[in-house]
Design a protein around this motif. Sequence first.
Motif, PDB file in Angstrom:
ATOM      1  N   ALA A 125       0.834  -1.207   0.000  1.00 42.44           N
ATOM      2  CA  ALA A 125       0.000   0.000   0.000  1.00 42.44           C
ATOM      3  C   ALA A 125       0.867   1.256   0.000  1.00 42.44           C
ATOM      4  CB  ALA A 125      -0.930  -0.002   1.207  1.00 42.44           C
ATOM      5  N   ILE A 126       1.960   1.227   0.786  1.00 40.79           N
ATOM      6  CA  ILE A 126       2.864   2.374   0.837  1.00 40.79           C
ATOM      7  C   ILE A 126       3.487   2.624  -0.537  1.00 40.79           C
ATOM      8  CG2 ILE A 126       5.031   3.244   1.821  1.00 40.79           C
ATOM      9  CD1 ILE A 126       4.337   1.712   4.396  1.00 40.79           C
ATOM     10  N   LEU A 127       3.936   1.553  -1.186  1.00 37.23           N
ATOM     11  CA  LEU A 127       4.560   1.683  -2.505  1.00 37.23           C
ATOM     12  C   LEU A 127       3.566   2.196  -3.545  1.00 37.23           C
ATOM     13  CD1 LEU A 127       6.750  -1.566  -2.625  1.00 37.23           C
ATOM     14  CD2 LEU A 127       7.547   0.795  -2.407  1.00 37.23           C
ATOM     15  N   ILE A 128       2.330   1.717  -3.472  1.00 32.80           N
ATOM     16  CA  ILE A 128       1.294   2.161  -4.427  1.00 32.80           C
ATOM     17  C   ILE A 128       1.040   3.659  -4.280  1.00 32.80           C
ATOM     18  CG2 ILE A 128      -1.171   2.024  -4.973  1.00 32.80           C
ATOM     19  CD1 ILE A 128      -0.984  -0.993  -4.374  1.00 32.80           C
ATOM     20  N   HIS A 129       0.936   4.118  -3.036  1.00 32.59           N
ATOM     21  CA  HIS A 129       0.664   5.544  -2.814  1.00 32.59           C
ATOM     22  C   HIS A 129       1.876   6.410  -3.143  1.00 32.59           C
ATOM     23  CE1 HIS A 129      -3.394   5.301  -1.281  1.00 32.59           C
ATOM     24  NE2 HIS A 129      -3.049   4.253  -0.568  1.00 32.59           N
ATOM     25  N   PHE A 130       3.071   5.882  -2.927  1.00 32.71           N
ATOM     26  CA  PHE A 130       4.276   6.586  -3.364  1.00 32.71           C
ATOM     27  C   PHE A 130       4.286   6.718  -4.889  1.00 32.71           C
ATOM     28  CE2 PHE A 130       7.587   6.042   0.284  1.00 32.71           C
ATOM     29  CZ  PHE A 130       6.874   6.974   1.025  1.00 32.71           C
ATOM     30  N   LEU A 131       3.853   5.648  -5.551  1.00 36.59           N
ATOM     31  CA  LEU A 131       3.787   5.651  -7.013  1.00 36.59           C
ATOM     32  C   LEU A 131       2.779   6.690  -7.508  1.00 36.59           C
ATOM     33  CD1 LEU A 131       4.637   4.380  -9.712  1.00 36.59           C
ATOM     34  CD2 LEU A 131       2.810   2.686  -9.403  1.00 36.59           C
ATOM     35  N   ILE A 132       1.629   6.756  -6.841  1.00 30.13           N
ATOM     36  CA  ILE A 132       0.609   7.746  -7.214  1.00 30.13           C
ATOM     37  C   ILE A 132       1.165   9.162  -7.047  1.00 30.13           C
ATOM     38  CG2 ILE A 132      -1.632   8.725  -6.581  1.00 30.13           C
ATOM     39  CD1 ILE A 132      -2.492   5.858  -5.824  1.00 30.13           C
ATOM     40  N   SER A 133       1.835   9.405  -5.921  1.00 27.38           N
ATOM     41  CA  SER A 133       2.442  10.720  -5.687  1.00 27.38           C
ATOM     42  C   SER A 133       3.455  11.053  -6.773  1.00 27.38           C
ATOM     43  CB  SER A 133       3.132  10.758  -4.319  1.00 27.38           C
ATOM     44  OG  SER A 133       2.215  10.586  -3.266  1.00 27.38           O
ATOM     45  N   SER A 134       4.277  10.064  -7.124  1.00 20.97           N
ATOM     46  CA  SER A 134       5.312  10.280  -8.140  1.00 20.97           C
ATOM     47  C   SER A 134       4.695  10.589  -9.501  1.00 20.97           C
ATOM     48  CB  SER A 134       6.205   9.034  -8.250  1.00 20.97           C
ATOM     49  OG  SER A 134       6.820   8.754  -7.014  1.00 20.97           O
ATOM     50  N   ILE A 135       3.633   9.868  -9.858  1.00 23.76           N
ATOM     51  CA  ILE A 135       2.961  10.100 -11.138  1.00 23.76           C
ATOM     52  C   ILE A 135       2.372  11.507 -11.197  1.00 23.76           C
ATOM     53  CG2 ILE A 135       0.965   9.439 -12.561  1.00 23.76           C
ATOM     54  CD1 ILE A 135       1.473   6.540 -11.658  1.00 23.76           C
ATOM     55  N   LEU A 136       1.744  11.933 -10.107  1.00 22.91           N
ATOM     56  CA  LEU A 136       1.151  13.273 -10.067  1.00 22.91           C
ATOM     57  C   LEU A 136       2.225  14.360 -10.132  1.00 22.91           C
ATOM     58  CD1 LEU A 136      -1.660  12.743  -7.388  1.00 22.91           C
ATOM     59  CD2 LEU A 136      -1.921  12.937  -9.864  1.00 22.91           C
ATOM     60  N   ILE A 137       3.365  14.119  -9.498  1.00 25.47           N
ATOM     61  CA  ILE A 137       4.481  15.073  -9.571  1.00 25.47           C
ATOM     62  C   ILE A 137       5.012  15.159 -11.004  1.00 25.47           C
ATOM     63  CG2 ILE A 137       6.864  15.514  -8.846  1.00 25.47           C
ATOM     64  CD1 ILE A 137       6.103  14.273  -6.118  1.00 25.47           C
ATOM     65  N   ILE A 138       5.124  14.017 -11.663  1.00 27.89           N
ATOM     66  CA  ILE A 138       5.584  13.990 -13.062  1.00 27.89           C
ATOM     67  C   ILE A 138       4.615  14.753 -13.966  1.00 27.89           C
ATOM     68  CG2 ILE A 138       5.947  12.483 -15.071  1.00 27.89           C
ATOM     69  CD1 ILE A 138       7.020  10.369 -13.058  1.00 27.89           C
ATOM     70  N   ILE A 139       3.301  14.555 -13.752  1.00 24.93           N
ATOM     71  CA  ILE A 139       2.291  15.283 -14.540  1.00 24.93           C
ATOM     72  C   ILE A 139       2.433  16.786 -14.318  1.00 24.93           C
ATOM     73  CG2 ILE A 139      -0.187  15.707 -14.843  1.00 24.93           C
ATOM     74  CD1 ILE A 139      -0.648  12.764 -14.131  1.00 24.93           C
ATOM     75  N   LEU A 140       2.680  17.180 -13.059  1.00 28.82           N
ATOM     76  CA  LEU A 140       2.894  18.601 -12.759  1.00 28.82           C
ATOM     77  C   LEU A 140       4.080  19.153 -13.538  1.00 28.82           C
ATOM     78  CD1 LEU A 140       2.335  18.868  -8.878  1.00 28.82           C
ATOM     79  CD2 LEU A 140       0.948  19.923 -10.667  1.00 28.82           C
ATOM     80  N   GLU A 141       5.160  18.385 -13.575  1.00 24.88           N
ATOM     81  CA  GLU A 141       6.355  18.832 -14.281  1.00 24.88           C
ATOM     82  C   GLU A 141       6.123  18.909 -15.789  1.00 24.88           C
ATOM     83  OE1 GLU A 141       9.285  19.993 -13.137  1.00 24.88           O
ATOM     84  OE2 GLU A 141       8.292  19.933 -11.189  1.00 24.88           O
ATOM     85  N   ILE A 142       5.441  17.907 -16.321  1.00 25.23           N
ATOM     86  CA  ILE A 142       5.176  17.879 -17.765  1.00 25.23           C
ATOM     87  C   ILE A 142       4.310  19.073 -18.185  1.00 25.23           C
ATOM     88  CG2 ILE A 142       3.982  16.611 -19.607  1.00 25.23           C
ATOM     89  CD1 ILE A 142       4.869  14.030 -18.227  1.00 25.23           C
ATOM     90  N   THR A 143       3.332  19.407 -17.343  1.00 26.67           N
ATOM     91  CA  THR A 143       2.400  20.507 -17.648  1.00 26.67           C
ATOM     92  C   THR A 143       2.896  21.851 -17.120  1.00 26.67           C
ATOM     93  OG1 THR A 143       1.130  20.052 -15.625  1.00 26.67           O
ATOM     94  CG2 THR A 143       0.420  18.939 -17.660  1.00 26.67           C
ATOM     95  N   ASP A 144       4.120  21.867 -16.566  1.00 32.64           N
ATOM     96  CA  ASP A 144       4.701  23.086 -15.995  1.00 32.64           C
ATOM     97  C   ASP A 144       3.801  23.683 -14.911  1.00 32.64           C
ATOM     98  OD1 ASP A 144       6.726  24.963 -15.724  1.00 32.64           O
ATOM     99  OD2 ASP A 144       5.775  26.370 -17.117  1.00 32.64           O
ATOM    100  N   HIS A 145       3.215  22.798 -14.112  1.00 25.72           N
ATOM    101  CA  HIS A 145       2.371  23.197 -12.973  1.00 25.72           C
ATOM    102  C   HIS A 145       1.206  24.095 -13.415  1.00 25.72           C
ATOM    103  CE1 HIS A 145       5.265  21.968  -9.640  1.00 25.72           C
ATOM    104  NE2 HIS A 145       5.946  21.768 -10.755  1.00 25.72           N
ATOM    105  N   SER A 146       0.676  23.827 -14.584  1.00 26.20           N
ATOM    106  CA  SER A 146      -0.406  24.679 -15.106  1.00 26.20           C
ATOM    107  C   SER A 146      -1.518  23.845 -15.740  1.00 26.20           C
ATOM    108  CB  SER A 146       0.150  25.677 -16.121  1.00 26.20           C
ATOM    109  OG  SER A 146       0.824  25.003 -17.166  1.00 26.20           O
ATOM    110  N   PHE A 147      -1.851  22.736 -15.088  1.00 24.56           N
ATOM    111  CA  PHE A 147      -2.921  21.873 -15.601  1.00 24.56           C
ATOM    112  C   PHE A 147      -4.270  22.589 -15.523  1.00 24.56           C
ATOM    113  CE2 PHE A 147      -5.553  18.045 -15.911  1.00 24.56           C
ATOM    114  CZ  PHE A 147      -4.848  17.324 -16.865  1.00 24.56           C
ATOM    115  N   PHE A 148      -4.483  23.313 -14.409  1.00 24.49           N
ATOM    116  CA  PHE A 148      -5.689  24.151 -14.253  1.00 24.49           C
ATOM    117  C   PHE A 148      -5.239  25.569 -13.881  1.00 24.49           C
ATOM    118  CE2 PHE A 148      -6.490  19.924 -12.320  1.00 24.49           C
ATOM    119  CZ  PHE A 148      -7.352  19.396 -13.277  1.00 24.49           C
ATOM    120  N   PRO A 149      -4.572  26.285 -14.761  1.00 21.68           N
ATOM    121  CA  PRO A 149      -3.939  27.554 -14.370  1.00 21.68           C
ATOM    122  C   PRO A 149      -4.932  28.659 -13.997  1.00 21.68           C
ATOM    123  CG  PRO A 149      -3.895  27.296 -16.752  1.00 21.68           C
ATOM    124  CD  PRO A 149      -4.420  26.001 -16.203  1.00 21.68           C
ATOM    125  N   ASP A 150      -4.570  29.382 -12.941  1.00 22.13           N
ATOM    126  CA  ASP A 150      -5.316  30.572 -12.554  1.00 22.13           C
ATOM    127  C   ASP A 150      -4.497  31.774 -13.037  1.00 22.13           C
ATOM    128  OD1 ASP A 150      -6.707  32.629 -11.439  1.00 22.13           O
ATOM    129  OD2 ASP A 150      -6.540  31.957  -9.362  1.00 22.13           O
TER     130      ASP A 150
END
Length: 220
Positions: free
Chosen positions: A132-157
């Motif tokens: 469970a710990i590894l799965i949630h670490f993986l989820i966190s890592s994937i979301l961080i990667i998405i943030l980097e790919i989108t330059d932290h502007s997936f829903f930009p204000d």
Amino acid sequence: MVSNLKNFWKKISHLGIMPTDLVSIQFRSVVYCNRFTFFIIILFLLNSIADTTQSFFFYSIFYFCYIFILLPTFYFNFKKKYSLASSYLVLMCNFGVFILASITGRDSGVFILYLNTMLITIFVFNSYERKAILIHFLISSILIIILEITDHSFFPDNSLRSQDRLYFFYKVLISTTVFMVFSIYNIVFIHTKIQDQLRMEEGNLKSIFDYSQLGIAVLN
């Protein structure tokens, strides 16, 4: 007043726990889960108030609504669905940070809160729940990667100014610092409580052993 607050804190901490669970590994993770949930709710409430004073009404409503999103964690623990409660809390933290970081941008520093989320993951799961710990670490890592790919502007204000992002950055620093202090307090408190209970049980076992030895001596 102080005693009432202590009793309230104890009830929140031990929600879903029986006295016999005190020395179990699961006891620690459940207490951590309850306490971190309550801590995050208070933190979100303070953020909601602070953002209202700064006229960031969207973020104020976001924090306020997220408080209700986190409340089921208490219900799951109360029903003794401990793993579900831990998973739910960590998932909501992951997605909450992702949404805020995507809206406020890189300069707001909201992504730093993933450090807190990963620490919560370690705290609220037992040592035998490594998968469970590894799965949630993986989820966190994937979301961080998405943030980097989108330059932290997936829903930009786009209405946020540089000073607005600096305001969010300071809030992140304060929240992270308070979180670290709270985490250290919990580690020390729970470890001390378990050690005291173990000493008490060791003393009880010694008394029983001494009594049995006395009975054997009398019979002889």
